[in-house]
Design a protein around this motif. Sequence first.
Motif, PDB file in Angstrom:
ATOM      1  N   PRO A 180       0.720  -1.245   0.140  1.00  0.00           N
ATOM      2  CA  PRO A 180      -0.045  -0.038  -0.087  1.00  0.00           C
ATOM      3  C   PRO A 180       0.926   1.295  -0.099  1.00  0.00           C
ATOM      4  O   PRO A 180       1.920   1.359   0.800  1.00  0.00           O
ATOM      5  CB  PRO A 180      -0.670  -0.074   1.344  1.00  0.00           C
ATOM      6  N   MET A 181       0.422   2.227  -0.613  1.00  0.00           N
ATOM      7  CA  MET A 181       0.930   3.443  -0.901  1.00  0.00           C
ATOM      8  C   MET A 181       0.178   4.577  -0.260  1.00  0.00           C
ATOM      9  O   MET A 181       0.702   5.799   0.173  1.00  0.00           O
ATOM     10  CB  MET A 181       1.460   3.908  -2.295  1.00  0.00           C
ATOM     11  N   ARG A 182      -1.026   4.462  -0.256  1.00  0.00           N
ATOM     12  CA  ARG A 182      -1.989   5.386   0.350  1.00  0.00           C
ATOM     13  C   ARG A 182      -3.225   4.538   0.843  1.00  0.00           C
ATOM     14  O   ARG A 182      -3.603   3.516   0.349  1.00  0.00           O
ATOM     15  CB  ARG A 182      -2.203   6.554  -0.570  1.00  0.00           C
ATOM     16  N   GLY A 183      -4.217   5.256   1.668  1.00  0.00           N
ATOM     17  CA  GLY A 183      -5.229   4.627   2.166  1.00  0.00           C
ATOM     18  C   GLY A 183      -4.906   4.167   3.722  1.00  0.00           C
ATOM     19  O   GLY A 183      -4.046   4.750   4.144  1.00  0.00           O
ATOM     20  N   TYR A 184      -6.242   3.752   4.182  1.00  0.00           N
ATOM     21  CA  TYR A 184      -6.165   3.254   5.470  1.00  0.00           C
ATOM     22  C   TYR A 184      -6.886   2.174   5.641  1.00  0.00           C
ATOM     23  O   TYR A 184      -7.538   1.753   4.711  1.00  0.00           O
ATOM     24  CB  TYR A 184      -6.533   4.403   6.353  1.00  0.00           C
ATOM     25  N   ALA A 185      -6.469   1.238   6.711  1.00  0.00           N
ATOM     26  CA  ALA A 185      -7.220   0.005   7.080  1.00  0.00           C
ATOM     27  C   ALA A 185      -7.751  -0.019   8.481  1.00  0.00           C
ATOM     28  O   ALA A 185      -6.519   0.357   9.367  1.00  0.00           O
ATOM     29  CB  ALA A 185      -6.379  -1.200   6.671  1.00  0.00           C
ATOM     30  N   ILE A 186      -8.722  -0.262   9.004  1.00  0.00           N
ATOM     31  CA  ILE A 186      -9.026  -0.307  10.255  1.00  0.00           C
ATOM     32  C   ILE A 186      -9.652  -1.767  10.522  1.00  0.00           C
ATOM     33  O   ILE A 186     -10.585  -2.527   9.713  1.00  0.00           O
ATOM     34  CB  ILE A 186     -10.024   0.537  10.457  1.00  0.00           C
ATOM     35  N   ARG A 187      -9.472  -2.565  11.589  1.00  0.00           N
ATOM     36  CA  ARG A 187      -9.894  -3.825  11.939  1.00  0.00           C
ATOM     37  C   ARG A 187     -10.173  -3.987  13.510  1.00  0.00           C
ATOM     38  O   ARG A 187      -9.194  -3.626  14.430  1.00  0.00           O
ATOM     39  CB  ARG A 187      -9.059  -5.033  11.515  1.00  0.00           C
ATOM     40  N   SER A 188     -11.449  -4.083  13.875  1.00  0.00           N
ATOM     41  CA  SER A 188     -11.673  -4.398  15.410  1.00  0.00           C
ATOM     42  C   SER A 188     -12.763  -5.585  15.526  1.00  0.00           C
ATOM     43  O   SER A 188     -13.433  -6.051  14.677  1.00  0.00           O
ATOM     44  CB  SER A 188     -12.769  -3.111  15.628  1.00  0.00           C
ATOM     45  N   SER A 189     -12.093  -6.248  16.629  1.00  0.00           N
ATOM     46  CA  SER A 189     -12.816  -7.583  16.832  1.00  0.00           C
ATOM     47  C   SER A 189     -13.041  -7.675  18.168  1.00  0.00           C
ATOM     48  O   SER A 189     -12.631  -7.324  19.214  1.00  0.00           O
ATOM     49  CB  SER A 189     -11.780  -8.689  16.610  1.00  0.00           C
ATOM     50  N   THR A 190     -14.313  -8.469  18.523  1.00  0.00           N
ATOM     51  CA  THR A 190     -14.849  -8.496  19.745  1.00  0.00           C
ATOM     52  C   THR A 190     -15.376  -9.943  20.042  1.00  0.00           C
ATOM     53  O   THR A 190     -16.205 -10.352  19.054  1.00  0.00           O
ATOM     54  CB  THR A 190     -16.380  -7.568  19.828  1.00  0.00           C
TER      55      THR A 190
END
Length: 208
Positions: A180-190
């Motif tokens: 990846p060169m740009r952007g974002y990633a979010i990960r959440s686990s419950t």
Amino acid sequence: STGRAIIQGNSYALYWGNKFSVKILMHACTCTRTLNLDWPFGILQAKSWTFDGSIKWKNLLGYAETWDSTVSYGYDGTTEMSTGLFYPRFKGFPVALLTRASVFSQDWLKYSSYTEQIMGVSAGIVSDTRHDLSYNITWRTLQDPSHMASPSIRKQLGHSLLSSIKYTFKIDERDSVFRPMRGYAIRSSTQVAGIGPDNKLLRFVRQV
């Protein structure tokens, strides 16, 4: 003159000016049934070795699903067996179904004077969007056949049951998963454990 293309479903129509036209029909299909076998043998160090085997069968029922089974045995008495199914586009929905059953046993008599066995079943739904959901149930048994285990181990003898449900929320706006060169990633686990009436259920809530 200039050309233009019209795409409808699996049909591709190419038009060049007003005189010529070419229509290309494309049909996508799942590959035929394939069977893969793998039986590696490894020596980790002196007096230590492992034997692993796996079978993977694709498209057995004609739904592009993948069946797999693995087995592992080690010199130290470790045995592990599991089988699973990956079913893409389950029932026509944009989700994939994952199921797996496994058995694991470990002989710790040489080191801590007890044996351990774990049996588990898990099932999960993986979506193409942002939501994943899975359920896991695991039965763990500790035994002390030599009657020489430490007091901390003796307190855990018998069985314990893990029954949990896990929800994962994910956002991935990166331009590339690998580099990846740009952007974002979010990960959440419950994960919520303790679903059931057994008094030996492991109960906790975990947020990652």
